[in-house]
Motif scaffolding. Structure first.
Motif, PDB file in Angstrom:
ATOM      1  N   THR B 199       0.901  -1.201   0.184  1.00  0.00           N
ATOM      2  CA  THR B 199       0.093   0.049  -0.065  1.00  0.00           C
ATOM      3  C   THR B 199       0.859   1.265  -0.100  1.00  0.00           C
ATOM      4  OG1 THR B 199      -0.041   0.171   2.420  1.00  0.00           O
ATOM      5  CG2 THR B 199      -1.608  -1.252   1.455  1.00  0.00           C
ATOM      6  N   ARG B 200       0.231   2.308  -0.104  1.00  0.00           N
ATOM      7  CA  ARG B 200       0.977   3.599  -0.357  1.00  0.00           C
ATOM      8  C   ARG B 200       1.479   3.915   1.133  1.00  0.00           C
ATOM      9  NH1 ARG B 200      -2.043   4.338  -4.859  1.00  0.00           N
ATOM     10  NH2 ARG B 200      -0.969   5.158  -6.588  1.00  0.00           N
ATOM     11  N   MET B 201       0.502   3.340   2.071  1.00  0.00           N
ATOM     12  CA  MET B 201       0.980   3.538   3.637  1.00  0.00           C
ATOM     13  C   MET B 201       2.357   2.948   3.973  1.00  0.00           C
ATOM     14  SD  MET B 201      -2.696   3.254   5.164  1.00  0.00           S
ATOM     15  CE  MET B 201      -3.135   1.861   3.994  1.00  0.00           C
ATOM     16  N   GLY B 202       2.391   1.690   3.462  1.00  0.00           N
ATOM     17  CA  GLY B 202       3.541   0.956   3.592  1.00  0.00           C
ATOM     18  C   GLY B 202       4.712   1.686   2.870  1.00  0.00           C
ATOM     19  N   VAL B 203       4.482   2.213   1.907  1.00  0.00           N
ATOM     20  CA  VAL B 203       5.763   2.989   1.182  1.00  0.00           C
ATOM     21  C   VAL B 203       6.393   3.819   1.895  1.00  0.00           C
ATOM     22  CG1 VAL B 203       6.439   4.235  -0.910  1.00  0.00           C
ATOM     23  CG2 VAL B 203       4.896   2.245  -1.063  1.00  0.00           C
ATOM     24  N   GLU B 204       5.459   4.694   2.648  1.00  0.00           N
ATOM     25  CA  GLU B 204       5.892   5.590   3.496  1.00  0.00           C
ATOM     26  C   GLU B 204       6.630   5.204   4.614  1.00  0.00           C
ATOM     27  OE1 GLU B 204       4.692   7.033   6.711  1.00  0.00           O
ATOM     28  OE2 GLU B 204       4.521   9.336   6.532  1.00  0.00           O
ATOM     29  N   GLU B 205       6.469   4.074   5.115  1.00  0.00           N
ATOM     30  CA  GLU B 205       7.030   3.485   6.289  1.00  0.00           C
ATOM     31  C   GLU B 205       8.384   2.852   6.123  1.00  0.00           C
ATOM     32  OE1 GLU B 205       6.240   3.669   9.519  1.00  0.00           O
ATOM     33  OE2 GLU B 205       4.771   5.150   8.856  1.00  0.00           O
ATOM     34  N   VAL B 206       8.389   2.327   4.698  1.00  0.00           N
ATOM     35  CA  VAL B 206       9.620   1.667   4.150  1.00  0.00           C
ATOM     36  C   VAL B 206      10.775   2.902   4.257  1.00  0.00           C
ATOM     37  CG1 VAL B 206      10.994   0.764   2.078  1.00  0.00           C
ATOM     38  CG2 VAL B 206       8.845  -0.338   3.120  1.00  0.00           C
ATOM     39  N   ILE B 207      10.303   3.975   3.670  1.00  0.00           N
ATOM     40  CA  ILE B 207      11.131   5.196   3.444  1.00  0.00           C
ATOM     41  C   ILE B 207      11.741   5.743   4.868  1.00  0.00           C
ATOM     42  CG2 ILE B 207      11.621   7.341   2.363  1.00  0.00           C
ATOM     43  CD1 ILE B 207       9.451   6.656   0.302  1.00  0.00           C
ATOM     44  N   ARG B 208      10.422   5.805   5.775  1.00  0.00           N
ATOM     45  CA  ARG B 208      10.723   6.314   7.122  1.00  0.00           C
ATOM     46  C   ARG B 208      11.931   5.528   7.832  1.00  0.00           C
ATOM     47  NH1 ARG B 208       8.117   9.595  10.424  1.00  0.00           N
ATOM     48  NH2 ARG B 208       6.071   9.518   9.007  1.00  0.00           N
ATOM     49  N   GLU B 209      11.593   4.343   7.778  1.00  0.00           N
ATOM     50  CA  GLU B 209      12.372   3.210   8.655  1.00  0.00           C
ATOM     51  C   GLU B 209      13.791   3.400   8.085  1.00  0.00           C
ATOM     52  OE1 GLU B 209      11.520  -0.937   7.905  1.00  0.00           O
ATOM     53  OE2 GLU B 209      11.630  -1.259  10.134  1.00  0.00           O
ATOM     54  N   ALA B 210      13.808   3.215   6.577  1.00  0.00           N
ATOM     55  CA  ALA B 210      15.510   3.243   6.016  1.00  0.00           C
ATOM     56  C   ALA B 210      15.918   4.686   6.663  1.00  0.00           C
ATOM     57  CB  ALA B 210      15.248   3.366   4.480  1.00  0.00           C
ATOM     58  N   PHE B 211      15.419   5.967   6.522  1.00  0.00           N
ATOM     59  CA  PHE B 211      16.125   6.979   6.957  1.00  0.00           C
ATOM     60  C   PHE B 211      16.519   6.915   8.518  1.00  0.00           C
ATOM     61  CE2 PHE B 211      15.098   8.593   2.748  1.00  0.00           C
ATOM     62  CZ  PHE B 211      16.357   9.507   2.651  1.00  0.00           C
ATOM     63  N   ILE B 212      15.615   6.493   9.436  1.00  0.00           N
ATOM     64  CA  ILE B 212      15.829   6.351  10.840  1.00  0.00           C
ATOM     65  C   ILE B 212      17.067   5.649  10.897  1.00  0.00           C
ATOM     66  CG2 ILE B 212      15.014   5.476  12.943  1.00  0.00           C
ATOM     67  CD1 ILE B 212      12.162   6.690  12.014  1.00  0.00           C
ATOM     68  N   GLN B 213      17.154   4.237  10.225  1.00  0.00           N
ATOM     69  CA  GLN B 213      18.162   3.575  10.382  1.00  0.00           C
ATOM     70  C   GLN B 213      19.704   4.321  10.182  1.00  0.00           C
ATOM     71  OE1 GLN B 213      17.471   0.282   7.714  1.00  0.00           O
ATOM     72  NE2 GLN B 213      16.227  -1.051   9.327  1.00  0.00           N
ATOM     73  N   ALA B 214      19.400   5.148   9.002  1.00  0.00           N
ATOM     74  CA  ALA B 214      20.544   5.684   8.427  1.00  0.00           C
ATOM     75  C   ALA B 214      21.106   6.733   9.489  1.00  0.00           C
ATOM     76  CB  ALA B 214      20.240   6.558   7.103  1.00  0.00           C
ATOM     77  N   LYS B 215      20.219   7.481  10.026  1.00  0.00           N
ATOM     78  CA  LYS B 215      20.557   8.298  11.176  1.00  0.00           C
ATOM     79  C   LYS B 215      21.492   7.664  12.318  1.00  0.00           C
ATOM     80  CE  LYS B 215      17.233  12.120  10.052  1.00  0.00           C
ATOM     81  NZ  LYS B 215      16.240  13.020  10.962  1.00  0.00           N
ATOM     82  N   GLU B 216      20.778   6.562  12.762  1.00  0.00           N
ATOM     83  CA  GLU B 216      21.318   5.790  13.916  1.00  0.00           C
ATOM     84  C   GLU B 216      22.607   5.400  13.558  1.00  0.00           C
ATOM     85  OE1 GLU B 216      17.261   4.270  15.704  1.00  0.00           O
ATOM     86  OE2 GLU B 216      18.430   2.648  14.773  1.00  0.00           O
ATOM     87  N   TYR B 217      23.016   4.863  12.059  1.00  0.00           N
ATOM     88  CA  TYR B 217      24.221   4.534  11.628  1.00  0.00           C
ATOM     89  C   TYR B 217      25.278   5.658  11.701  1.00  0.00           C
ATOM     90  CZ  TYR B 217      27.448   2.993   7.830  1.00  0.00           C
ATOM     91  OH  TYR B 217      28.439   2.320   6.926  1.00  0.00           O
ATOM     92  N   MET B 218      24.658   6.796  11.141  1.00  0.00           N
ATOM     93  CA  MET B 218      25.392   8.264  11.257  1.00  0.00           C
ATOM     94  C   MET B 218      25.887   8.461  12.846  1.00  0.00           C
ATOM     95  SD  MET B 218      23.343  10.292   8.638  1.00  0.00           S
ATOM     96  CE  MET B 218      24.204  11.849   8.561  1.00  0.00           C
TER      97      MET B 218
END
Lengths: 435, 474
Positions: B199-218
């Protein structure tokens, strides 16, 4: 009082707003187009002329004409009039959303022999594609079935009318056959399939034999039926709608549009039509130029398009698809253009224009979207040029209709001055005024 | 032995001889070329009638009405009656790439790179040069919410492929929203599970999750960088190529090119970017951009769209050709792209549709296939318009480039001719003879073990690559 004043104002405003659509009057109302540069297509250019339309038809054309009293006048000073364009192969009215909404797609029936289906009765007059296409100058389209070996019967439709019946110019315009193997008439996406040469050819030959057998069955069926009609003592025939539909094709009375693209297939189609004594039109013909002389020798007309595709062979000239029309013209082959789509149909004039960029004379490009298709489909007595007695299918433009920047100023279909609106103009008007 | 070699080299020779056709990369003997007496559409400062362009060492050295070559041996091209435009730039291409352009097995594949699959031999490259195309943004497909990394190339056909990459183009990445990442038009193979999201809702969460991981990694890296000076035992975080690329986005070093259609999903991504601190460089396709043009403009995102494609799927049903004009009128930098090797060779006929539908000016329409694309790709300092100091990426047209009757006649990249219609036409007869000789030679050498039917059938068009099949993933 105040209320009443506003009511009055709003009535006046709405009257003003509805006026233009009052202009979109019934078929019977007379229109006279004055001061126009008239491109008749068949009888030269009239530099400053008039056209009279009554009862949906062209009743006078010339430098000076007498118009009936009360005729609405369209002053076309500085503008040009052309016949409405004809797209010789589309799925307009049969499809709305190509992917993900199969309920809106009625192009392809199941099974090999769909000879009996005829698309005219499935045309959705409210399809958004109709308005979008006609405001760019196409007034008539061949809309066609796509599925199976024998796909069914196409119809020529005028792109305006309350019902499919009103829109239909010629039901059962032609029988459509998808030439087996090689490249079908296919749409660009996922179109061609390649299989190993020998296996493919065996399969193709088998399918061609199937096709011949169906046509021979149709001849036998027709003969038996005729015999029974003459002699009631013969056994009663069981009706076979598929064979019944094919009888006029097999007897060479109805055109078969055979969708074939490459040299080898076109050659086989020519031999097949010869052997089966069919009246054919070849559609697609991306390699028509390779067999132009043979097409000319047999006087087989060709429907070219879409022009916007890649050359077939890796070592073809980069412009091989663009020059196809010019080479067919040079060989004397009769041809017309098709967009082979529905959403793409508004770009018909540009495909003709691109062919003119690569060697086709401009007048020929225009004829190939007006009078030539009318001739090919046997309706040149009704459409395709500006002549007295023909349907008033006209466009009034501010320039060459094959040029992209040209704007259509009036669109007249069967005598009706059709509003230049579509789903697209409506969305545009709505969102351009978003605060 | 010699014979054997000849057989194996036939295919190669055929391909090469086709290359000879365009005289790729042919340099003038002099370092100067003068194109004179042309109507020059600069795309940055109007039209120069009866003007000249001096090219020196691959750059535009001078442009104007009174321009002369300094080198008496300079190559002079008389372009009387002809038009010159900047080289055309396609901001959404999948050309010159081999195999699949969709690593769609996961919803986030920021680690994969188009640069690893660049294929410089495909015949479509020449066909696009013949349409005036000089620069392309080769993007990953749209099967997943966060796809792979792009490659910005100049079509320097005949040159080693490492010379094709525009070295100073900022790196980019493909994002995708809507029907393609949610896979609603694709049946999973038997035994295959449906991939998240649907769903389009899931697409948003996929992108959100990826950036949160990236921030933690940074944050982990920052902590390590801080510690390592004083703590010799500090352990560096494990390097993650996917998160590296996402981190570059957050640092503003990598440009997002986001495939999208509907206004809701466009607004979602802009809002998410504002929330998580990333910018969208371009919205790709963006067919409903006209509905949220002011939000796009406020985000300073570019828009790269089709001129008039519509209704090929549900999310394209509200597409209108006025999209370009509406977005441009709200201040959005708009480009017209191809997403197709075929459309890419006639972008000069797509641009005038922006004039027809909504009345964009001629120069603005030209920018939509040149300068604006350079801006969107971050390479406008070196290409996209006819200005002194920029790369000599140019096209000579027989007529006004927006006339349907025009023909591109010459295409230059960095001053070198990569397409010359005259040479092409003159070379055809020789090519034909060469091909016939090669076929004859091959027929003569057909051994007993080689069946006639195994040879490639010239009646069949070249096998479509999987990427063509995936075109519906545009």
């Amino acid at each position: 009082m105040r209320m009443k004043f506003y009511t009055l104002v709003s009535i006046l405003i709405s009257a003003a707003i509805t006026l233009p659509s009052v202009g979109a009057q019934g078929r019977g109302d007379a229109i006279v187009i004055r001061n126009a540069r008239i491109f008749t297509v068949t009888k030269g250019v009239i530099e400053n002329g008039s056209i009279v339309i009554t009862g949906g038809k062209i009743t006078a054309v010339g430098a000076s004409v007498s118009a009936p009293g009360g005729a609405r006048v369209i002053d076309a000073r500085g503008l040009s009039v052309y016949p409405g364009m004809i797209d010789s192969g589309t799925t307009i009215g049969l499809t709305e959303v190509g992917q993900g909404a199969p309920g809106t797609v009625d192009t392809s029936e199941i099974g090999d022999n769909n000879a009996n289906i005829h698309v005219d009765i499935a045309v959705n007059p409210e399809s958004s594609h109709i308005g979008v296409t006609r405001v760019n100058g196409t007034t008539t389209a061949l809309t066609m079935p796509r599925g199976g070996l024998i796909a069914g019967q196409s119809a020529l439709i005028n792109l305006d009318g309350w019902t499919w019946a009103e829109m239909t110019l010629k039901a059962r315009a032609a029988m459509h056959i998808n030439w087996p193997g090689g490249l079908g008439g296919g749409f660009e996406f996922g179109g061609g399939q390649q299989r190993a040469g020998a296996e493919l050819r065996r399969e193709q030959d088998r399918r061609i034999e199937e096709l011949k057998k169906i046509l021979r069955d149709a001849i036998a069926y027709g003969n038996a039926k005729d015999a029974r009609a003459r002699d009631a003592s013969l056994p009663r025939m069981e009706t076979d709608l598929r064979l019944e539909a094919l009888v006029p094709v097999a007897r060479g009375q109805m055109s078969a549009v055979i969708h074939a693209q490459v040299e080898r297939d076109i050659k086989k189609v020519i031999a097949f039509a010869d052997e089966m004594k069919l009246k054919i039109i070849i559609s697609g013909a991306v390699e028509g130029w390779r067999v132009a002389d043979q097409l000319k020798a047999k006087n087989i007309p060709v429907i070219i398009g879409p022009v916007n595709r890649m050359p077939n062979r890796e070592d073809d000239g980069y412009d091989a698809v663009y020059t196809n029309a010019a080479m067919l013209h040079k060989a004397g082959v009769k041809f017309a253009f098709q967009t082979m789509g529905s959403a793409e149909a508004r770009d018909l004039p540009y495909q003709a224009g691109e062919s003119a960029a690569f060697g086709l004379p401009k007048e020929e490009a225009l004829k190939a979207v007006t009078i030539y298709p009318a001739e090919i489909f046997g309706v040149a007595d009704q459409i395709g040029s500006i002549e007295v007695g023909k349907l008033a299918n006209l466009i009034i433009t501010d320039g060459d209709p094959l040029e992209i920047r040209t704007q259509i100023k009036h669109l007249i279909i069967r005598g009706r001055d059709v509003p230049l609106t579509s789903r697209h103009t409506e969305l545009y008007d709505k969102y351009k005024s978003r605060p | 032995m010699k014979k054997m070699k000849a057989i194996t080299s036939i295919a190669v020779t055929l391909a090469l001889s086709v290359s000879a056709l365009g005289q790729s990369g042919q340099s003038a003997a002099s370092s100067e070329t003068l194109i004179k007496n042309a109507t020059i559409l600069t795309a940055s400062h109007g039209t120069i009638k009866n003007g000249s362009i001096l090219i020196r060492n691959g750059k535009i050295a001078a442009v104007g009405v009174d321009v002369k070559a300094t080198d008496p041996n300079a190559r002079v091209i008389d372009a009387t009656g002809k038009y010159v435009t900047p080289g055309i730039i396609d901001c959404h291409s999948h050309t010159a790439s081999t195999g699949s352009i969709n690593e769609g097995s996961m919803s986030v594949t920021a680690m994969v790179r188009i640069q690893d699959i660049v294929e410089p031999e495909h015949p479509n490259i020449y066909r696009q040069l013949a349409g005036g195309l000089t620069t392309v943004n080769v993007l990953h497909g749209s099967a997943n919410a966060i796809g792979g990394q792009n490659a910005v190339l100049k079509l320097k056909r005949g040159k080693p492929v490492n010379e094709w990459f525009v070295a100073d183009a900022p790196p980019g990445i493909k994002f995708a929203l809507g029907e393609n990442p949610k896979r609603s038009n694709f049946q999973p193979q038997p035994g295959q599970q449906r991939r998240y999201p649907a769903t389009r809702m899931g697409v948003e969460e996929v992108i959100r999750e990826a950036f949160i991981q990236a921030k933690e990694y940074m944050a982990e890296w920052q902590e390590y960088e801080k510690k390592k000076g004083t703590d010799s035992k500090a352990i560096p975080p494990r390097r993650d190529l996917k998160l590296d690329a996402l981190a570059e986005i957050l640092q503003g070093k990598r440009l997002i090119h986001a495939h999208c259609y509907r206004s809701d999903e466009i607004l979602m991504l802009l809002t998410l970017g504002d929330e998580l601190g990333f910018k969208i460089k371009t919205l790709q396709h963006v067919l409903e951009g006209y509905k949220v043009a002011k939000e796009i403009a406020a985000h300073k995102a570019g828009a790269s769209t089709f001129a008039d494609s519509w209704s090929y799927k549900m999310e394209a049903f509200d597409a209108i050709p006025y999209n370009m004009a509406v977005m441009a009128s709200r201040g959005v930098v708009v480009t017209i792209n191809s997403d197709s090797d075929e459309r890419a060779r006639r972008l000069y006929l797509e641009a005038p549709k922006a004039m027809k539908y909504g009345g964009v000016s001629e120069e603005e329409a030209l920018k939509m296939i040149t300068l604006n694309a350079a801006i969107q790709l971050g390479i406008d300092h070196r290409t996209g318009s006819i200005d002194v100091g920029k790369d000599a990426d140019l096209v000579i047209f027989s007529q006004h480039p927006f006339s349907v009757y025009t023909v591109p006649e010459m295409t230059f990249i960095e001053g070198e001719v990569y397409f010359d219609r005259k040479a092409d036409l003159e070379g055809r007869e020789a090519l034909k003879r060469e091909k016939e000789a090669l076929i004859k030679a091959e027929r003569g050498q057909t051994g007993p073990g080689q069946k006639k039917d195994d040879r490639p059938d010239p009646n069949l068009r070249p096998k479509e690559s999987p990427k063509d099949q995936e075109d519906i993933n545009r």
